[in-house]
Motif scaffolding. Sequence first.
Motif, PDB file in Angstrom:
ATOM      1  N   GLY A 136       6.641   6.793   1.753  1.00 56.40           N
ATOM      2  CA  GLY A 136       7.086   7.736   2.772  1.00 56.40           C
ATOM      3  C   GLY A 136       5.980   8.176   3.715  1.00 56.40           C
ATOM      4  N   ASP A 137       6.387   8.584   4.903  1.00 56.78           N
ATOM      5  CA  ASP A 137       5.453   9.067   5.920  1.00 56.78           C
ATOM      6  C   ASP A 137       4.618  10.230   5.399  1.00 56.78           C
ATOM      7  OD1 ASP A 137       6.346   7.203   7.734  1.00 56.78           O
ATOM      8  OD2 ASP A 137       7.599   8.610   8.859  1.00 56.78           O
ATOM      9  N   GLU A 138       3.410  10.321   5.943  1.00 52.66           N
ATOM     10  CA  GLU A 138       2.449  11.386   5.649  1.00 52.66           C
ATOM     11  C   GLU A 138       1.861  11.297   4.238  1.00 52.66           C
ATOM     12  OE1 GLU A 138       1.397  13.279   8.131  1.00 52.66           O
ATOM     13  OE2 GLU A 138       2.900  12.408   9.456  1.00 52.66           O
ATOM     14  N   SER A 139       2.159  10.234   3.492  1.00 51.65           N
ATOM     15  CA  SER A 139       1.544  10.071   2.175  1.00 51.65           C
ATOM     16  C   SER A 139       0.138   9.517   2.325  1.00 51.65           C
ATOM     17  CB  SER A 139       2.393   9.156   1.288  1.00 51.65           C
ATOM     18  OG  SER A 139       3.558   9.832   0.884  1.00 51.65           O
ATOM     19  N   VAL A 140      -0.727   9.881   1.369  1.00 55.49           N
ATOM     20  CA  VAL A 140      -2.117   9.444   1.369  1.00 55.49           C
ATOM     21  C   VAL A 140      -2.412   8.793   0.026  1.00 55.49           C
ATOM     22  CG1 VAL A 140      -4.519  10.179   1.553  1.00 55.49           C
ATOM     23  CG2 VAL A 140      -2.766  11.336   2.905  1.00 55.49           C
ATOM     24  N   ILE A 141      -3.028   7.614   0.064  1.00 53.95           N
ATOM     25  CA  ILE A 141      -3.452   6.922  -1.148  1.00 53.95           C
ATOM     26  C   ILE A 141      -4.962   6.724  -1.042  1.00 53.95           C
ATOM     27  CG2 ILE A 141      -3.242   4.826  -2.534  1.00 53.95           C
ATOM     28  CD1 ILE A 141      -0.353   4.601  -1.500  1.00 53.95           C
ATOM     29  N   TRP A 142      -5.693   7.333  -1.971  1.00 55.46           N
ATOM     30  CA  TRP A 142      -7.151   7.356  -1.921  1.00 55.46           C
ATOM     31  C   TRP A 142      -7.768   6.092  -2.521  1.00 55.46           C
ATOM     32  CZ3 TRP A 142      -9.655  11.152   0.766  1.00 55.46           C
ATOM     33  CH2 TRP A 142      -8.882  12.222   1.178  1.00 55.46           C
ATOM     34  N   GLN A 143      -9.055   6.137  -2.820  1.00 53.34           N
ATOM     35  CA  GLN A 143      -9.824   4.971  -3.248  1.00 53.34           C
ATOM     36  C   GLN A 143      -9.367   4.395  -4.591  1.00 53.34           C
ATOM     37  OE1 GLN A 143     -11.019   7.974  -2.466  1.00 53.34           O
ATOM     38  NE2 GLN A 143     -12.972   7.864  -1.385  1.00 53.34           N
ATOM     39  N   TYR A 144      -9.492   3.066  -4.690  1.00 53.10           N
ATOM     40  CA  TYR A 144      -9.359   2.315  -5.944  1.00 53.10           C
ATOM     41  C   TYR A 144      -8.022   2.501  -6.644  1.00 53.10           C
ATOM     42  CZ  TYR A 144     -14.319   2.434  -4.917  1.00 53.10           C
ATOM     43  OH  TYR A 144     -15.518   2.370  -4.275  1.00 53.10           O
ATOM     44  N   CYS A 145      -6.976   2.640  -5.879  1.00 55.77           N
ATOM     45  CA  CYS A 145      -5.629   2.737  -6.456  1.00 55.77           C
ATOM     46  C   CYS A 145      -4.977   1.354  -6.449  1.00 55.77           C
ATOM     47  CB  CYS A 145      -4.758   3.692  -5.646  1.00 55.77           C
ATOM     48  SG  CYS A 145      -5.284   5.409  -5.756  1.00 55.77           S
ATOM     49  N   VAL A 146      -4.045   1.161  -7.378  1.00 56.09           N
ATOM     50  CA  VAL A 146      -3.227  -0.052  -7.406  1.00 56.09           C
ATOM     51  C   VAL A 146      -1.771   0.403  -7.422  1.00 56.09           C
ATOM     52  CG1 VAL A 146      -2.562  -2.095  -8.726  1.00 56.09           C
ATOM     53  CG2 VAL A 146      -4.968  -1.392  -8.634  1.00 56.09           C
ATOM     54  N   VAL A 147      -1.006  -0.053  -6.440  1.00 57.28           N
ATOM     55  CA  VAL A 147       0.418   0.264  -6.352  1.00 57.28           C
ATOM     56  C   VAL A 147       1.160  -1.068  -6.281  1.00 57.28           C
ATOM     57  CG1 VAL A 147       2.225   1.456  -5.065  1.00 57.28           C
ATOM     58  CG2 VAL A 147      -0.107   2.412  -5.117  1.00 57.28           C
ATOM     59  N   LEU A 148       1.941  -1.380  -7.309  1.00 56.92           N
ATOM     60  CA  LEU A 148       2.635  -2.664  -7.398  1.00 56.92           C
ATOM     61  C   LEU A 148       3.846  -2.710  -6.465  1.00 56.92           C
ATOM     62  CD1 LEU A 148       2.276  -3.391 -11.212  1.00 56.92           C
ATOM     63  CD2 LEU A 148       0.809  -4.112  -9.324  1.00 56.92           C
ATOM     64  N   PRO A 149       4.353  -3.919  -6.168  1.00 51.20           N
ATOM     65  CA  PRO A 149       5.348  -4.096  -5.103  1.00 51.20           C
ATOM     66  C   PRO A 149       6.639  -3.303  -5.252  1.00 51.20           C
ATOM     67  CG  PRO A 149       4.526  -6.220  -5.823  1.00 51.20           C
ATOM     68  CD  PRO A 149       3.942  -5.200  -6.745  1.00 51.20           C
ATOM     69  N   GLY A 150       7.134  -3.101  -6.470  1.00 52.39           N
ATOM     70  CA  GLY A 150       8.426  -2.442  -6.643  1.00 52.39           C
ATOM     71  C   GLY A 150       8.379  -0.925  -6.629  1.00 52.39           C
ATOM     72  N   ALA A 151       7.185  -0.338  -6.609  1.00 51.76           N
ATOM     73  CA  ALA A 151       7.052   1.124  -6.655  1.00 51.76           C
ATOM     74  C   ALA A 151       7.610   1.764  -5.392  1.00 51.76           C
ATOM     75  CB  ALA A 151       5.591   1.504  -6.838  1.00 51.76           C
ATOM     76  N   ARG A 152       8.179   2.957  -5.578  1.00 47.34           N
ATOM     77  CA  ARG A 152       8.695   3.728  -4.431  1.00 47.34           C
ATOM     78  C   ARG A 152       8.039   5.098  -4.445  1.00 47.34           C
ATOM     79  NH1 ARG A 152      14.937   2.731  -5.415  1.00 47.34           N
ATOM     80  NH2 ARG A 152      14.883   4.992  -5.118  1.00 47.34           N
ATOM     81  N   ILE A 153       7.368   5.425  -3.338  1.00 52.06           N
ATOM     82  CA  ILE A 153       6.650   6.686  -3.204  1.00 52.06           C
ATOM     83  C   ILE A 153       7.256   7.457  -2.038  1.00 52.06           C
ATOM     84  CG2 ILE A 153       4.402   7.750  -2.727  1.00 52.06           C
ATOM     85  CD1 ILE A 153       3.127   5.199  -3.946  1.00 52.06           C
ATOM     86  N   GLY A 154       7.555   8.730  -2.259  1.00 55.71           N
ATOM     87  CA  GLY A 154       8.186   9.556  -1.239  1.00 55.71           C
ATOM     88  C   GLY A 154       7.243   9.998  -0.138  1.00 55.71           C
ATOM     89  N   LYS A 155       7.717  10.949   0.661  1.00 59.47           N
ATOM     90  CA  LYS A 155       6.971  11.473   1.801  1.00 59.47           C
ATOM     91  C   LYS A 155       5.952  12.519   1.355  1.00 59.47           C
ATOM     92  CE  LYS A 155      11.194  11.745   4.044  1.00 59.47           C
ATOM     93  NZ  LYS A 155      12.125  12.454   4.882  1.00 59.47           N
ATOM     94  N   ASN A 156       4.863  12.599   2.108  1.00 56.26           N
ATOM     95  CA  ASN A 156       3.862  13.655   1.963  1.00 56.26           C
ATOM     96  C   ASN A 156       3.293  13.739   0.545  1.00 56.26           C
ATOM     97  OD1 ASN A 156       2.298  15.735   3.107  1.00 56.26           O
ATOM     98  ND2 ASN A 156       3.653  17.273   2.222  1.00 56.26           N
ATOM     99  N   CYS A 157       3.080  12.584  -0.080  1.00 56.91           N
ATOM    100  CA  CYS A 157       2.481  12.539  -1.414  1.00 56.91           C
ATOM    101  C   CYS A 157       0.969  12.363  -1.287  1.00 56.91           C
ATOM    102  CB  CYS A 157       3.070  11.396  -2.228  1.00 56.91           C
ATOM    103  SG  CYS A 157       4.794  11.664  -2.670  1.00 56.91           S
TER     104      CYS A 157
END
Length: 190
Positions: A24-45
Amino acid sequence: MITSKNYAMVRIHPSSEVKSETIGDESVIWQYCVVLPGARIGKNCNINCHVLIENDVIIGDNVTIKPGVQLWDGMRIGDNVFIGPNVTFINDNTPRSKYHDFEIRASHIMSGASIGANATILGGLTVGEYAMVGAGSVLTHDAPSFSLWKGNPARQCGFVTRDAMVLNMRLMDKNGAAYQLVDGEPVLQG
């Protein structure tokens, strides 16, 4: 931080490996993270550094996940959830090396819940709306909405209001104000 791939208004640090197309918009993912293809992350996370998010994970809006957290397949995280540093979730209650045919026992963290640093949540549990699990606790049972849990094993030691006022087991705050449960939610007596 940069915007990567086709994400609109999402900031992803270049050291992270993010394969999901559903963030989702306005989300931030910081250093050294791994997010696999099927994951769903909402807004402003806010996904802090060193976080792993597997494929079958759904994260709501306005969620904060502090460093060192792994979210395994089957996890469901509601809106406005706080997950403290190094919280450990378990989705296999009887693990064995190289055994891949296990039953996934994912936890569900409901909207508004907070989990303190280094807490461990056993597989298959639900942390109810606005419930709070204290730092270092080992949760072995469901935590009902608006309940406060601490210890190893964690035990209910009070209640928590929607705005994070801690109440004792008699539904009183530190100043002696009395609350009552209305549909499971602590409400100040009038």
